[in-house]
Motif scaffolding. Structure first.
Motif, short mmCIF file in Angstrom:
data_model
loop_
_atom_site.label_atom_id
_atom_site.label_comp_id
_atom_site.label_asym_id
_atom_site.label_seq_id
_atom_site.Cartn_x
_atom_site.Cartn_y
_atom_site.Cartn_z
N LEU B 474 0.86 -1.18 0.00
CA LEU B 474 0.00 0.00 0.00
C LEU B 474 0.89 1.23 0.00
CD1 LEU B 474 -1.66 -2.38 1.31
CD2 LEU B 474 -2.94 -0.65 2.56
N GLY B 475 1.05 1.87 -1.15
CA GLY B 475 1.82 3.11 -1.24
C GLY B 475 0.92 4.27 -0.80
N LYS B 476 1.51 5.21 -0.08
CA LYS B 476 0.72 6.30 0.50
C LYS B 476 -0.15 6.99 -0.56
CE LYS B 476 1.31 10.55 3.19
NZ LYS B 476 2.28 11.58 3.60
N GLU B 477 0.46 7.37 -1.69
CA GLU B 477 -0.29 8.10 -2.72
C GLU B 477 -1.18 7.15 -3.53
OE1 GLU B 477 -0.18 11.22 -2.48
OE2 GLU B 477 1.54 11.26 -1.12
N GLU B 478 -0.58 6.03 -3.96
CA GLU B 478 -1.33 5.06 -4.78
C GLU B 478 -2.62 4.63 -4.11
OE1 GLU B 478 2.44 2.95 -7.16
OE2 GLU B 478 1.54 1.95 -5.44
N TYR B 479 -2.53 4.35 -2.80
CA TYR B 479 -3.71 3.85 -2.09
C TYR B 479 -4.81 4.90 -2.08
CZ TYR B 479 -6.47 1.25 1.32
OH TYR B 479 -7.47 0.55 1.94
N LEU B 480 -4.43 6.17 -1.93
CA LEU B 480 -5.43 7.25 -1.93
C LEU B 480 -6.15 7.30 -3.28
CD1 LEU B 480 -3.54 10.12 -0.05
CD2 LEU B 480 -5.43 8.69 0.79
N GLU B 481 -5.44 6.84 -4.34
CA GLU B 481 -6.06 6.79 -5.68
C GLU B 481 -6.79 5.47 -5.91
OE1 GLU B 481 -2.67 7.37 -8.18
OE2 GLU B 481 -2.21 9.30 -7.22
N GLY B 482 -6.94 4.67 -4.85
CA GLY B 482 -7.68 3.40 -4.98
C GLY B 482 -6.87 2.30 -5.62
N LYS B 483 -5.53 2.38 -5.46
CA LYS B 483 -4.67 1.37 -6.09
C LYS B 483 -3.69 0.76 -5.10
CE LYS B 483 -4.88 3.36 -10.68
NZ LYS B 483 -4.59 4.70 -11.20
N LEU B 484 -3.24 -0.43 -5.42
CA LEU B 484 -2.11 -0.96 -4.66
C LEU B 484 -1.23 -1.79 -5.58
CD1 LEU B 484 -3.55 -3.82 -4.25
CD2 LEU B 484 -4.27 -2.91 -2.05
N ARG B 485 -0.11 -2.23 -5.02
CA ARG B 485 0.92 -2.89 -5.82
C ARG B 485 1.03 -4.35 -5.38
NH1 ARG B 485 5.25 -0.32 -8.65
NH2 ARG B 485 4.42 1.68 -7.94
N VAL B 486 1.07 -5.24 -6.37
CA VAL B 486 1.27 -6.66 -6.06
C VAL B 486 2.56 -7.10 -6.73
CG1 VAL B 486 0.30 -8.98 -6.23
CG2 VAL B 486 -1.23 -7.03 -5.96
N LYS B 487 3.48 -7.68 -5.93
CA LYS B 487 4.77 -8.08 -6.52
C LYS B 487 5.27 -9.40 -5.96
CE LYS B 487 8.95 -6.06 -5.54
NZ LYS B 487 9.64 -7.29 -5.28
N ARG B 488 6.09 -10.07 -6.77
CA ARG B 488 6.75 -11.28 -6.31
C ARG B 488 7.86 -10.93 -5.34
NH1 ARG B 488 6.68 -15.60 -10.00
NH2 ARG B 488 8.03 -16.68 -8.52
N LEU B 489 8.15 -11.80 -4.40
CA LEU B 489 9.26 -11.60 -3.47
C LEU B 489 10.36 -12.62 -3.77
CD1 LEU B 489 7.27 -10.99 -0.17
CD2 LEU B 489 8.64 -9.30 -1.39
N GLY B 490 11.53 -12.37 -3.22
CA GLY B 490 12.66 -13.28 -3.42
C GLY B 490 13.77 -12.55 -4.13
N PRO B 491 15.01 -13.06 -3.97
CA PRO B 491 16.18 -12.34 -4.52
C PRO B 491 16.06 -12.05 -6.02
CG PRO B 491 16.80 -14.49 -3.56
CD PRO B 491 15.37 -14.29 -3.28
N GLU B 492 15.47 -13.00 -6.77
CA GLU B 492 15.40 -12.78 -8.23
C GLU B 492 14.37 -11.73 -8.63
OE1 GLU B 492 14.49 -15.29 -6.42
OE2 GLU B 492 13.35 -16.84 -7.48
N PHE B 493 13.59 -11.23 -7.65
CA PHE B 493 12.60 -10.20 -7.97
C PHE B 493 12.95 -8.86 -7.33
CE2 PHE B 493 10.50 -14.28 -8.37
CZ PHE B 493 9.97 -14.18 -9.64
N ALA B 494 14.21 -8.71 -6.91
CA ALA B 494 14.64 -7.48 -6.23
C ALA B 494 14.36 -6.25 -7.10
CB ALA B 494 16.11 -7.58 -5.87
N ASN B 495 14.53 -6.39 -8.41
CA ASN B 495 14.33 -5.24 -9.29
C ASN B 495 12.97 -5.22 -9.97
OD1 ASN B 495 16.94 -4.26 -8.75
ND2 ASN B 495 17.79 -5.80 -10.17
N ASP B 496 12.11 -6.13 -9.56
CA ASP B 496 10.76 -6.19 -10.15
C ASP B 496 9.84 -5.28 -9.32
OD1 ASP B 496 8.23 -6.81 -11.03
OD2 ASP B 496 8.27 -8.88 -10.29
N ASP B 497 9.26 -4.28 -9.96
CA ASP B 497 8.40 -3.35 -9.21
C ASP B 497 6.98 -3.87 -9.05
OD1 ASP B 497 10.36 -1.53 -8.75
OD2 ASP B 497 9.94 -0.34 -10.54
#
Lengths: 533, 533
Positions: B474-497
């Protein structure tokens, strides 16, 4: 196959046959004199058949719930060193089962799962853990079997240990109670909540001395079973409180309603707000309100100032879930007067009690932890125990009321049969075994009759008893041609001859028929029962 | 979070804080004098973390196996009336744990699951049942922790009770042993089989008196640990058998090989065939051969005439599965000489013993059943007990050898975080709770940090610790716009936004990412470990 705990016949012990060829020898008259009752110990029972299937499904539902909230499970020994349990249960310590001193350490059966958990956390220097534990505990109590009160019974506990922000794990525990009960098809429940600090503060405000607080609290705790007048009498007569103190307590503990309503009322009580302990409790409940709203739990909660909970070790939020079934019947006192046997406890007549209960206990781990030679290091805890035996009684009632539901004790999906005749007919037993092996390898639950030759009627009867929805039939002639028959079972398929297929297709054809049998939803009978579908 | 059973520190018991506002009060010097060890009783242990996950997976694999063969499960009390256990275990009766006499019935902890099963069958007049039971049993034995020999340990038993055609259920039990062990990734095992009637018959043929048969048999039983010379010495010196009797027994019990090979050899032994008991055993083994071939089990079996099994109550086929790990190390006798402590048993050095064992016992239920005042009514039984503690040791070894496998103790799939800052930043805790509630309702295991405000690093650390493969942010600004971010975790996804999505799509997007994370096979780490993949 009854599991009636009343089965109560005289049994004769026989010495085991020991020498060769003595297998069938009867014991001498002398040996058979040793007689004893063929029963389970008082307050315990065997679980079997459908009950076992339902109980496993309840445990599975709760385990999944706990895992969903990030908990791990631990398993502690069924007995603990006697000192570990000492001084934890107040008066109830007399209910602890001790093991005989047979040399070595003195041990006792665990009385609950909370003290072993605190011992585990302290012993391993754990700073934080979310753990669940589903296991049996032991209490030498007066059993009331029909109400689910046993000497050996299961507890299903989840506890969060660790220093977290105020009321955050507490709110999640409340979410777990609601999610857990609704997940078991229980909807007509209320979770009564209260706060030990508010209670302690209001007792002080009403003029109770600090040293009397726990005993006054335990009188208040009886308000769910007894009218106010009885509780007041206990306070004044047995617990030596002045009448005006009791009356003032009476005004407070009658308060109940939604969390926001009761907080609104308490915020008007200046004398209470002026008490630092009570004020702290009220502030915590206000924080809780925000989280409870985020979890949409408010409609399930009842802030009830009469809730006190028996155990000494609670230090903050306390709670107890009750259903309509938990309430005393309207003629409870009448029933009490007429109770016939001393063996049956009065509480038989006050409903099944709470179906989940718990609270915050911030000092228990520390009781063990300081032992490590370290500084007083607090590991705050909050937890809930689901009363699975009582929940089980509710689900059994639901089962009895719903004739549609037909739970079968085995998982058997396929019954393998052989039909034939004539002087050369051997019964195709090894052939049935070969098919069974293929089905087992594919993970399919399969049975066949353990007879070399069995007639078709016997085989159909066994299949019906197993509840298998599909049969594989080895016809004498068909099988010689490399074929067998796969058919659905059940009254509606009496005239269905099934399909004749090549032997090598048996697994795929069986899987096809099983998918058909499970129907579109694929929901089994136990799930249907638990969800109240 | 260690569960080292050696943790063995001095602990101080504190009296529980009882009055209000005394929560943090330390006990007086006097109260803290009561000291005790903060440990579990000798021969018991706590199970936790990865070990618990593996153990549950083992139980699950075996439960499914048992259900596949049409078995139901029962649950009996952990203690039985003392008379029920009396006279069942011979010399080992001294290992039974008694409960203290606190008034009422005398009871003891169960020593195995077989006697309670026989009691259950007799008490409920059950004519036939296939039951499995996974539960703890108790023996006051000398513990050898490292080898998995404990005072409290699990047994996993399946038993078939009922009158069936000869050797049919027996063959299926052998199929279950093979299916069960291979299902747990164990392939280098042999199931040694023998028949009590053949043994008893051959002892008669060799000249052993009937009353000496069980003690000679128990000497033979030691052949897996000791050389023939030692066993012969026991027979002649301790058990008073003439040397020529011992030598003749020696010739027989050295026989082993495949079932068909040994049957072939025995069919040449005219003196044995002339003994009616031995003949009956040989005939039964011949019948067994047909079924064993149908189940394709022969390559796993070793017909071994030295297998005797300790327990008195076996009456027919007996068996014991061993692996390479079960064999004594080649320097066993050397190790024995050097053993330092009396606390460590010599059998520490003879491998982990059998990993599954059992046999046919046709008279045990009858010992209880005749008690019912009824005629001698035989309920023949055959069963197997998987030595899960030993199997567990083998799987732990496999885990240690396979660095690829990384079992996580929690089931957590999603970690919910909030990122923000500035003076008005409150941490989005109720907002994280709302998302958690949605995910829980969809059955998705989800966690978040129990802090109102938590910095991103802390949240990522907690996420990594949980092992969750997906994060919801939940990003402070994104959430206010009704959005959130879903991402994979793990070392190989360090640069995946990750992906920014509308809040209402969170469940479906999380499910999509989880499917992705599970990969094509969808096999989890524990399954991989158990299957030996």
């Amino acid at each position: 196959m009854s599991t009636d705990p009343k089965t109560d016949v005289l049994a004769t012990a026989q010495a085991a046959a020991s020498g060769a060829a003595k297998a069938a020898t009867k014991p001498s008259k002398k040996e058979s004199k040793l007689q004893f009752q063929l029963k389970v110990p008082k307050g315990t029972k065997d679980w079997a058949d459908k009950d076992m299937v339902i109980r496993e499904a309840v445990f599975d539902s709760l385990s999944k719930l706990f895992k969903r909230h990030g908990a791990v499970t631990i398993d502690t020994p069924v007995f603990e060193l006697r000192e570990i349990l000492a001084g934890k249960y107040g008066e109830d310590s007399k209910l602890i089962y001790n093991l005989e001193d047979q040399g070595g350490e003195l041990t006792s059966l665990r009385y609950d799962l909370t003290v072993p958990f605190a011992r585990y956390v302290a012993m391993n220097n754990i700073q934080n853990i979310k753990r669940y534990h589903i296991a049996k505990v032991y209490r030498r109590d007066q059993p009331a079997m029909t109400k689910g009160r046993m000497r050996e019974f299961y507890q299903c506990d989840i506890d969060f240990a660790g220093s977290y922000d105020l009321m955050v794990p507490d709110a999640e525990i409340l979410a777990i109670v609601v999610e857990g009960l609704t997940g078991l098809g229980i909807h007509d429940f209320k979770v009564k909540i209260n706060h030990r600090k508010i209670l302690d503060g209001l007792f002080q405000v009403c003029g109770v001395k600090d040293e009397d607080i726990r005993k006054v609290s335990s009188a208040v705790d009886k308000l769910d079973k007894n009218p106010w007048e009885a509780v007041k009498k206990e306070m004044t007569d047995e617990k030596n409180q002045p009448e005006e103190v009791a009356d003032k307590i009476g005004e407070y503990v009658k308060l109940n309603g939604s969390l926001s309503e009761v907080l609104e009322i308490l915020s008007q009580k200046e004398e209470l707000l002026a008490n630092p302990i009570a004020k702290q409790g009220i502030d915590e409940m206000t924080t809780l309100l925000t989280y409870v709203q985020a979890f949409e739990l408010e409609k399930h909660l009842s802030f009830d100032l009469s809730l006190a909970r028996g155990l000494d070790y609670y230090t903050g939020l306390i709670y107890e879930a009750v259903t309509q079934g938990s309430a005393p019947p309207s003629n409870a006192s009448e029933l009490k007067k007429n109770k016939k046997s001393d063996d049956e406890d009065a509480s038989e007549y006050v409903g099944i009690g709470s179906i989940a209960a718990g609270g915050r206990y911030d000092n228990l781990v520390n009781m063990f932890a300081t032992a490590n030679g370290k500084k007083n290091q607090s590991i705050p805890c909050v937890g809930i125990s689901f009363g699975v035996e009582r929940i089980f009684s509710l689900i059994k009632l639901r089962e009895a009321q719903n004739k549609q539901i037909n739970i079968k004790p085995t998982a058997t999906q396929v019954f393998i049969m052989a039909f034939g005749g004539g002087p050369d007919w051997k019964g195709y037993l090894p052939e049935r075994m070969k098919i069974a092996k293929q089905l087992w390898s594919a993970g399919i639950e399969s049975e066949y009759v353990y007879k070399a030759k069995a007639n078709p009627r016997k085989q159909f009867e066994s299949a019906e008893k197993s509840g298998a929805p599909v049969a594989v039939i080895l016809g004498k002639e068909e099988y010689l041609e490399g074929k067998l028959r796969v058919k659905r079972l059940g009254p509606e398929f009496a005239n269905d001859d099934g399909e004749v297929i090549p032997i090598e297709d048996v697994v795929s054809k069986v899987q096809e028929k099983l998918t058909e049998a499970r129907g579109v939803e694929g929901v089994d009978e136990v799930t249907r029962l638990l969800k109240g579908l």
